[in-house]
Design an enzyme around this catalytic site. Structure first.
Site, PDB file in Angstrom:
ATOM      1  N   ASP A   5     -16.253   8.893  10.076  1.00  0.00           N
ATOM      2  CA  ASP A   5     -14.932   8.019   9.902  1.00  0.00           C
ATOM      3  C   ASP A   5     -13.786   8.754   9.967  1.00  0.00           C
ATOM      4  OD1 ASP A   5     -14.549   5.025   8.455  1.00  0.00           O
ATOM      5  OD2 ASP A   5     -12.927   6.251   8.286  1.00  0.00           O
TER       6      ASP A   5
ATOM      7  N   ARG B 110       0.843  -1.278  -0.069  1.00  0.00           N
ATOM      8  CA  ARG B 110       0.132  -0.143  -0.074  1.00  0.00           C
ATOM      9  C   ARG B 110       0.702   1.254   0.052  1.00  0.00           C
ATOM     10  NH1 ARG B 110      -5.208  -1.038   3.987  1.00  0.00           N
ATOM     11  NH2 ARG B 110      -5.888  -3.070   3.050  1.00  0.00           N
TER      12      ARG B 110
HETATM   13  C1  LIG Z   1     -13.477  -2.468   8.330  1.00  0.00           C
HETATM   14  S1  LIG Z   1     -14.303  -0.798   8.068  1.00  0.00           S
HETATM   15  C2  LIG Z   1     -15.948  -0.931   8.863  1.00  0.00           C
HETATM   16  C3  LIG Z   1     -17.019  -0.267   8.367  1.00  0.00           C
HETATM   17  C4  LIG Z   1     -18.324  -0.642   8.976  1.00  0.00           C
HETATM   18  N1  LIG Z   1     -18.308  -0.118  10.409  1.00  0.00           N
HETATM   19  C5  LIG Z   1     -18.770  -2.166   8.689  1.00  0.00           C
HETATM   20  O1  LIG Z   1     -18.598  -2.750   9.690  1.00  0.00           O
HETATM   21  O2  LIG Z   1     -18.834  -2.555   7.774  1.00  0.00           O
HETATM   22  C6  LIG Z   1     -13.284   0.263   9.422  1.00  0.00           C
HETATM   23  C7  LIG Z   1     -13.407   1.581   9.666  1.00  0.00           C
HETATM   24  O3  LIG Z   1     -13.030   2.161  10.580  1.00  0.00           O
HETATM   25  C8  LIG Z   1     -12.089   3.519  10.330  1.00  0.00           C
HETATM   26  N2  LIG Z   1     -11.471   3.673  11.445  1.00  0.00           N
HETATM   27  C9  LIG Z   1      -9.940   3.223  11.743  1.00  0.00           C
HETATM   28  N3  LIG Z   1      -9.576   3.713  12.703  1.00  0.00           N
HETATM   29  C10 LIG Z   1     -10.430   4.632  13.021  1.00  0.00           C
HETATM   30  C11 LIG Z   1     -10.245   5.664  13.845  1.00  0.00           C
HETATM   31  N4  LIG Z   1      -9.355   5.678  15.078  1.00  0.00           N
HETATM   32  N5  LIG Z   1     -11.439   6.579  14.230  1.00  0.00           N
HETATM   33  C12 LIG Z   1     -12.409   6.544  13.110  1.00  0.00           C
HETATM   34  N6  LIG Z   1     -12.742   5.556  12.421  1.00  0.00           N
HETATM   35  C13 LIG Z   1     -11.563   4.733  12.290  1.00  0.00           C
HETATM   36  C14 LIG Z   1     -11.553   3.130   8.869  1.00  0.00           C
HETATM   37  O4  LIG Z   1     -11.448   4.140   8.143  1.00  0.00           O
HETATM   38  C15 LIG Z   1     -12.642   2.173   8.292  1.00  0.00           C
HETATM   39  O5  LIG Z   1     -13.441   2.980   7.346  1.00  0.00           O
END
Ligand SMILES: C[S@@+](CC[C@H](N)C(=O)[O-])C[C@H]1O[C@@H](n2cnc3c(N)ncnc32)[C@H](O)[C@@H]1O
Length: 286
Positions: free
Chosen positions: A159, A50
């Site tokens: 997010d 990445r």
């Molecule tokens: C795997 S996705 C999950 C999306 C959704 N909640 C689902 O279950 O389908 C994880 C998300 O968490 C976000 N994320 C990771 N660290 C974070 C943080 N410190 N604060 C806010 N969002 C975060 C990432 O950018 C990503 O979009």
């Protein structure tokens, strides 16, 4: 030998950029400090693939130069680009469908009654990725309560990654994306647009608002939430970070509120007790 060292060796003949264990650690430390995301050594290959794109784009000649650039300037826009590159944004509509069934049968009846009585109802999709989760929440809500917009009932979707928040705000999805949406809900809440894509209807956007929020930082919202969906987010954090986050969520739940988390996540904090499969509520105070 660590995974990062192995990766360096793998790269020796054909690797475009040198990538050492120290480079891996520097990137992992920067990511952890910025987002709480913990990268195990086994993620070295993922980091290489990445971030190599970023190194190339910036016309740098090594990961070392990339790390130096980030460390030398905490305000450099590349910090946001690195975060976007390393977050996992996998999501889909109605993922873990039992949560939406629970919403319909267990949660919404009392929330709708509260809203009809003039109360304030708030739900939060924390870590909403490209919007599939909050739109699934909004479809579930509007299906049960079509006049929701006329009451004080709203969903906040946030997010850390501004790129996915922009996608969520645009609300445009392809055929593959919308497939898990039941036909009845799709015809009510998605319309065909140019290019063969689908766009969410204004009925959904009317009750939703989007923002960029880092869960590790202060949250600008003041009130409590009747439902918090934070699914498949905490899995990327280490245990102390998960405990701090769940404690903060518990402080933000209304007495009847529910916290929904991902299938491989668990809350171990005493303030929260199970209210179903990966669903929690506040422990009643004795
Ligand atoms: C795997 S996705 C999950 C999306 C959704 N909640 C689902 O279950 O389908 C994880 C998300 O968490 C976000 N994320 C990771 N660290 C974070 C943080 N410190 N604060 C806010 N969002 C975060 C990432 O950018 C990503 O979009």
């Amino acid at each position: 030998m660590t995974a990062a060292q192995r990766r360096t060796d793998d790269q020796a003949g054909d690797g475009e950029f040198p990538f050492t264990t120290a480079d891996f650690r520097a990137i992992a430390d920067l990511l952890y400090a910025a987002s709480g995301i913990h990268l195990a050594d086994a993620k070295a290959t993922l980091v290489y693939s990445r971030i190599a794109k970023r190194v190339r784009k910036l016309r740098l000649d090594s990961f070392r130069a990339y790390c130096d650039l980030l460390r030398s300037d905490p305000d450099h826009p590349e910090h946001a680009a690195m975060l976007s590159a390393l977050t996992t944004n996998v999501t889909r509509f109605f993922r873990e469908p039992h949560h939406f069934e629970h919403m319909t049968t267990d949660l919404l009846p009392s929330l709708i009654a509260k809203a009809r009585a003039g109360g304030r109802v708030r739900m939060w999709s924390a870590g909403c990725s490209a919007g599939h989760e909050p739109y699934s929440m909004a479809m579930t809500l509007l299906d049960a309560f079509p006049e929701a917009a006329r009451h004080d009932i709203r969903i906040l979707a946030t997010d850390i990654d501004p790129l996915v928040v922009d996608h969520a705000r645009r609300g445009i999805y392809n055929d593959g994306d919308v497939e898990p949406i039941a036909a009845g809900l799709r015809s009510k809440f998605m319309t065909r647009v140019e290019g063969g894509n689908w766009k969410v209807t204004p009925a959904l956007t009317e009750i939703l608002s989007f923002g960029t929020i880092n869960l590790m930082e202060d949250w600008p919202m003041r009130g409590k939430f009747d439902a918090i969906f934070c699914r498949n987010v905490a899995i990327y954090f280490d245990e102390p970070t998960q405990t701090r986050l769940f404690t903060r969520f518990a402080d933000r739940l209304t007495p009847e509120g529910r916290l929904y988390i991902g299938h491989s996540e668990r809350s171990l904090i005493p303030q929260l007790v199970s209210a179903g499969l990966t669903i929690y509520r506040l422990k009643a105070s004795s």
